[in-house]
Design a protein around this motif. Sequence first.
Motif, mmCIF file in Angstrom:
data_model
loop_
_atom_site.group_PDB
_atom_site.id
_atom_site.type_symbol
_atom_site.label_atom_id
_atom_site.label_comp_id
_atom_site.label_asym_id
_atom_site.label_seq_id
_atom_site.Cartn_x
_atom_site.Cartn_y
_atom_site.Cartn_z
ATOM 1 N N LEU A 1 -2.197 7.252 3.722
ATOM 2 C CA LEU A 1 -2.513 5.908 4.156
ATOM 3 C C LEU A 1 -3.352 5.592 5.480
ATOM 4 O O LEU A 1 -3.644 4.691 5.818
ATOM 5 N N THR B 1 0.749 3.773 -3.105
ATOM 6 C CA THR B 1 0.282 5.244 -2.722
ATOM 7 C C THR B 1 1.464 6.156 -3.306
ATOM 8 O O THR B 1 1.249 7.143 -3.614
ATOM 9 N N ARG C 1 0.741 -1.129 -0.154
ATOM 10 C CA ARG C 1 0.111 0.149 0.013
ATOM 11 C C ARG C 1 1.053 1.335 -0.116
ATOM 12 O O ARG C 1 0.680 2.247 -0.823
#
Length: 149
Positions: A57, A41, A37
Motif C-alpha cells: 500500500l 489489496t 484500498r
Amino acid sequence: MRGMDNVGFLISDVSRLLRRRFDERARLIGVTRAQWRALTTLSRNEGINQGGLADLLEVEAITLCRMIDRLEDAGHVERRRNPADRRAWQIFLTDKSRPLLDKLGVIAGGLFDDALAGIDEDRRRELSATLDAIRHNLSAPDIQDQANG
C-alpha cells in the motif's frame, strides 16, 4: 514538448477527481478510500503480514496498524497468529467484509462508467493500453536506477 507537460497535469487532475468522487460515494456506506484500498489489496493477498501489506500500500507500518485496528473493530478483518512463526500475525478478511467489497466494486464500476461516458470501446481500450505502457515505462528498472543514482 509543451503538450507533453499538459499530459502530466491531466493525468494528475483526473486521478485527483477520481479519488474525490470515489470518496464521496464510498463515504455513503461508511468506508474511506484508504480502507477500500487496504481491503482490496488484502483480498488479493490474504494471509499477508502487516509489514508486507504496508509495503504493497506504500504506507508506514504504524499508519496501517491503526487502519487494521479500525477494520478489525468493525469486523472486516482478523489477525491470526502465523503457524510458522508465533510472533508474527497474518491478516485475513472476514465474511462481513465480502459484501462490503462487492458494494465498493459496484461504486468503482459506476464511477468509471460515469468517467468514461461518451468514449467508445475502441478509445477506452486505447486509453488503457497507453496508460499501461506509461506505467511500464516508468516502472522499468533503468528509470529507477537513474533516479537513485
